[in-house]
Design an enzyme around this catalytic site. Structure first.
Site, mmCIF file in Angstrom:
data_model
loop_
_atom_site.group_PDB
_atom_site.id
_atom_site.type_symbol
_atom_site.label_atom_id
_atom_site.label_comp_id
_atom_site.label_asym_id
_atom_site.label_seq_id
_atom_site.Cartn_x
_atom_site.Cartn_y
_atom_site.Cartn_z
ATOM 1 C CD GLU A 133 11.782 -38.117 -9.992
ATOM 2 O OE1 GLU A 133 12.849 -38.591 -9.573
ATOM 3 O OE2 GLU A 133 11.809 -36.917 -10.395
ATOM 4 C CB CYS B 254 3.676 -31.802 -9.559
ATOM 5 S SG CYS B 254 4.540 -31.408 -10.986
ATOM 6 C CB CYS C 119 9.400 -34.955 -22.224
ATOM 7 S SG CYS C 119 8.477 -33.979 -23.142
ATOM 8 C CB CYS D 256 12.557 -27.577 -23.167
ATOM 9 S SG CYS D 256 10.874 -27.679 -23.749
ATOM 10 C CB CYS E 44 13.339 -29.522 -19.121
ATOM 11 S SG CYS E 44 12.294 -30.803 -18.756
ATOM 12 C CB CYS F 144 9.842 -26.351 -12.544
ATOM 13 S SG CYS F 144 8.368 -25.992 -11.844
HETATM 14 N N1 SAH Z 1 5.855 -30.352 -20.608
HETATM 15 C C1 SAH Z 1 4.925 -29.408 -19.963
HETATM 16 C C2 SAH Z 1 4.729 -29.653 -18.449
HETATM 17 C C3 SAH Z 1 6.370 -30.213 -17.807
HETATM 18 S S1 SAH Z 1 7.365 -29.037 -17.553
HETATM 19 C C4 SAH Z 1 5.470 -27.965 -20.158
HETATM 20 O O1 SAH Z 1 6.761 -27.712 -20.779
HETATM 21 O O2 SAH Z 1 4.932 -26.919 -19.956
HETATM 22 C C5 SAH Z 1 6.575 -27.901 -16.421
HETATM 23 C C6 SAH Z 1 7.258 -26.503 -16.149
HETATM 24 O O3 SAH Z 1 8.734 -26.675 -15.671
HETATM 25 C C7 SAH Z 1 7.310 -25.971 -17.625
HETATM 26 O O4 SAH Z 1 7.041 -24.700 -17.312
HETATM 27 C C8 SAH Z 1 9.083 -25.910 -17.875
HETATM 28 O O5 SAH Z 1 9.421 -24.872 -18.825
HETATM 29 C C9 SAH Z 1 9.405 -25.780 -16.521
HETATM 30 N N2 SAH Z 1 10.920 -25.944 -16.522
HETATM 31 C C10 SAH Z 1 11.499 -27.268 -17.229
HETATM 32 N N3 SAH Z 1 12.721 -27.329 -16.785
HETATM 33 C C11 SAH Z 1 12.917 -26.272 -15.786
HETATM 34 C C12 SAH Z 1 14.275 -25.911 -15.037
HETATM 35 N N4 SAH Z 1 15.385 -26.742 -15.122
HETATM 36 N N5 SAH Z 1 13.969 -24.945 -14.229
HETATM 37 C C13 SAH Z 1 12.869 -24.098 -13.950
HETATM 38 N N6 SAH Z 1 11.850 -24.623 -14.745
HETATM 39 C C14 SAH Z 1 11.819 -25.468 -15.466
HETATM 40 FE FE1 SF4 Z 2 9.223 -31.661 -22.041
HETATM 41 FE FE2 SF4 Z 2 10.558 -30.794 -20.069
HETATM 42 FE FE3 SF4 Z 2 9.903 -29.279 -22.398
HETATM 43 FE FE4 SF4 Z 2 8.137 -29.608 -20.573
HETATM 44 S S1 SF4 Z 2 9.976 -28.489 -20.195
HETATM 45 S S2 SF4 Z 2 7.982 -30.287 -22.957
HETATM 46 S S3 SF4 Z 2 8.649 -31.783 -20.005
HETATM 47 S S4 SF4 Z 2 11.240 -31.151 -22.165
#
Ligand code: SAH
Ligand code: SF4
Length: 360
Positions: A105, A118, A125, A129, A132, A350
Site C-alpha cells: 500500500e 507514504c 514486517c 510491534c 501494528c 499509521c
Molecule cells: N517501521 C517503521 C515505519 C512504518 S510504521 C516504524 O515503525 O517506524 C510508521 C509509524 O506508524 C510508526 O511510528 C509506528 O509505530 C506507527 N504505528 C504503527 N501501528 C500504529 C497504530 N495502530 N496506530 C498508530 N500508529 C501506529
Molecule cells: Fe514494522 Fe509496524 Fe513495527 Fe513499523 S510499527 S516496525 S511497520 S511492525
C-alpha cells in the site's frame, strides 16, 4: 562477451544513474549511453513507455537483448488493485500489485500543491510491534529499489492527472521497516532525489525506523540529509519491549546512544514517534520519562493516537490525554505535534496498512 558483465537487474527502475552507467560500461557501452537511457526511463513518457528506436544502435541492441525487440516497452509499473479515498478527500490509499502477486500500500495525503506520499519498503514486517497491522501479518519479503521508486511514480502520475504537480514530501512510514531493507531503500532514495530524474529534495524525505541501531549509525554517515524518525512508544526498557519486540534486540539504551551519535554527526534533530495507547503509555508520568530520556537530543515528538487494528485490543488514548502529554513535554522544552487521525475510515492511518484486496 565481457567477462565482468553483471547480471542485469530485474528492472531499469532498480538502477541509480551511477549503477546504470556501471552496468552499461561493463557490457561494453559508452558512459554517454547511460544518459540517454536514464532520461528515457525517468523523464520520458508519462505512461512509462521507453522507445528504443530513439537510441543509437549499440544502446538499442543492449535494450533489445535485455528487454526484447519492439518499438516500445513498459517500465516497471505495479498494477493498481484498489484505489480508496477517505471521506474528507484528503487521503487516498493505493493498493499496488507487484509482479509476484504480493500487494503493498502507498498512501497520498494532503492538499493540492503540498502532498505527502507514504511509501512501503517491505511486504509485511519482521519487527512484530503488537499494535501494528503490518507487524501482525509478519514478514513476507523486502521490496526492490525499483518497487519503491515505482510507488513515487504512481503517486506523481495520479497527481498529474488532476493537474497537481505538488508532491512535496515523502515519508517511509508505510508497510515495513526501512532500515531492515537498507540497501534497496538507499538506492531508491538516490534515484528519487537524483537532480536529473524525479528530483525530490532529500530534506523533504523522512525515514521512520523502529530503532534498527546499525541502520541509524549507517544513516548518520550518508551524505544526503534525510530526516530520521524513531518510533519510541515506551520510555523504559520494560515498557518499550512490551510493545516493540525489536527492543529486545537493540535496547533502549543502545538506541538512545545511536540517536545521540546521529545528531552529533549530522547536526540534525530527530523526530520521535509515540503511539498513544489508553492506559498503556499515555500518562503524564510517562511524558516526564520521555523528557528525561530525550534530554540533550534535539528532538520533535509526534504523538499518534492509536489507530484500530484487528489484532490488538488496546484503545486510543482518551480525549485530553494527548494534550496533557504535550503539555508535559512543552514544560521540558520539547516541541511536539499531535498527529491528525487522517484516513482512518479507509484504514490508511499509521499502522493500519496491510496488504488486502478487500479494502472497503
Ligand atoms: N517501521 C517503521 C515505519 C512504518 S510504521 C516504524 O515503525 O517506524 C510508521 C509509524 O506508524 C510508526 O511510528 C509506528 O509505530 C506507527 N504505528 C504503527 N501501528 C500504529 C497504530 N495502530 N496506530 C498508530 N500508529 C501506529
Ligand atoms: Fe514494522 Fe509496524 Fe513495527 Fe513499523 S510499527 S516496525 S511497520 S511492525
Amino acid at each position: 562477451m565481457n567477462p565482468i558483465a553483471q547480471p542485469v537487474p530485474r528492472s531499469l527502475l532498480d538502477l541509480s544513474y551511477a549503477g546504470l552507467r556501471q552496468q552499461l560500461v561493463a557490457d561494453g557501452l559508452r558512459p554517454s549511453h547511460a544518459h540517454a537511457l536514464w532520461r528515457a526511463v525517468h523523464l520520458g513518457d508519462d505512461r512509462g513507455l521507453v522507445r528504443p528506436d530513439a537510441f543509437l544502435p549499440p544502446l538499442r541492441r543492449w535494450v533489445a537483448e535485455h528487454f526484447g525487440e519492439g518499438r516500445a516497452f513498459q517500465i516497471e509499473r505495479p498494477e493498481l488493485a484498489a484505489d480508496t479515498a477517505s471521506a474528507d478527500g484528503l487521503t487516498r490509499k493505493f493498493l499496488l500489485r507487484l509482479d509476484d502477486g504480493e500487494t503493498i500500500e502507498t498512501v497520498l495525503m494532503g492538499y493540492a500543491g503540498r502532498s505527502t506520499a507514504c511509501l512501503s519498503t517491505q511486504v509485511g514486517c519482521a519487527m512484530g510491534c503488537v499494535f501494528c497491522a503490518t507487524g501482525q501479518m509478519g514478514y513476507r519479503r523486502h521490496l526492490r529499489a525499483g518497487e519503491i521508486v515505482a510507488q513515487v511514480r504512481h503517486v506523481q502520475r495520479r497527481l498529474r492527472e488532476r493537474g497537481d504537480h505538488g508532491l512535496r514530501n515523502l515519508v517511509l512510514m508505510g508497510m515495513g521497516e526501512p532500515l531492515h531493507n537498507y540497501d534497496a531503500v538507499m538506492t531508491a532514495l538516490g534515484i528519487i532525489t537524483d537532480r536529473s530524474g524525479l528530483n525530490l529534495g532529500p530534506g523533504h524525505i523522512t525515514i521512520s525506523t523502529v530503532g534498527v541501531v546499525p541502520g541509524i549509525l549507517r544513516l548518520a554517515d550518508e551524505p544526503q540529509p534525510y530526516n530520521l524518525a524513531v518510533s519510541l512508544h515506551g520510555a523504559t526498557e520494560a515498557e518499550r519491549s512490551a510493545l516493540v519486540p525489536a527492543s529486545r534486540r537493540w535496547s533502549l539504551a543502545e538506541l538512545m546512544e545511536a540517536c545521540r551519535t546521529f545528531c552529533a554527526k549530522t547536526g540534525r534533530r530527530i523526530f520521535f514517534e509515540w503511539t498513544l495507547i489508553d492506559g498503556v503509555n499515555d500518562s503524564a508520568a510517562q511524558a516526564g520519562r520521555v523528557a528525561t530520556l530525550l534530554a540533550g537530543i534535539p528532538s520533535h515528538v509526534n504523538l499518534i493516537p492509536l489507530n484500530p487494528t484487528d489484532g490488538f485490543v488496546g484503545a486510543t488514548a482518551a480525549s485530553g490525554a494527548a494534550e496533557e502529554f504535550q503539555r508535559v513535554l512543552r514544560g521540558h522544552g520539547i516541541p511536539s505535534t499531535i498527529r491528525q487521525r487522517r484516513g482512518i475510515d479507509v484504514a490508511a492511518g499509521c499502522g493500519q496498512l496491510r496488504a488486502t484486496a478487500s479494502v472497503p
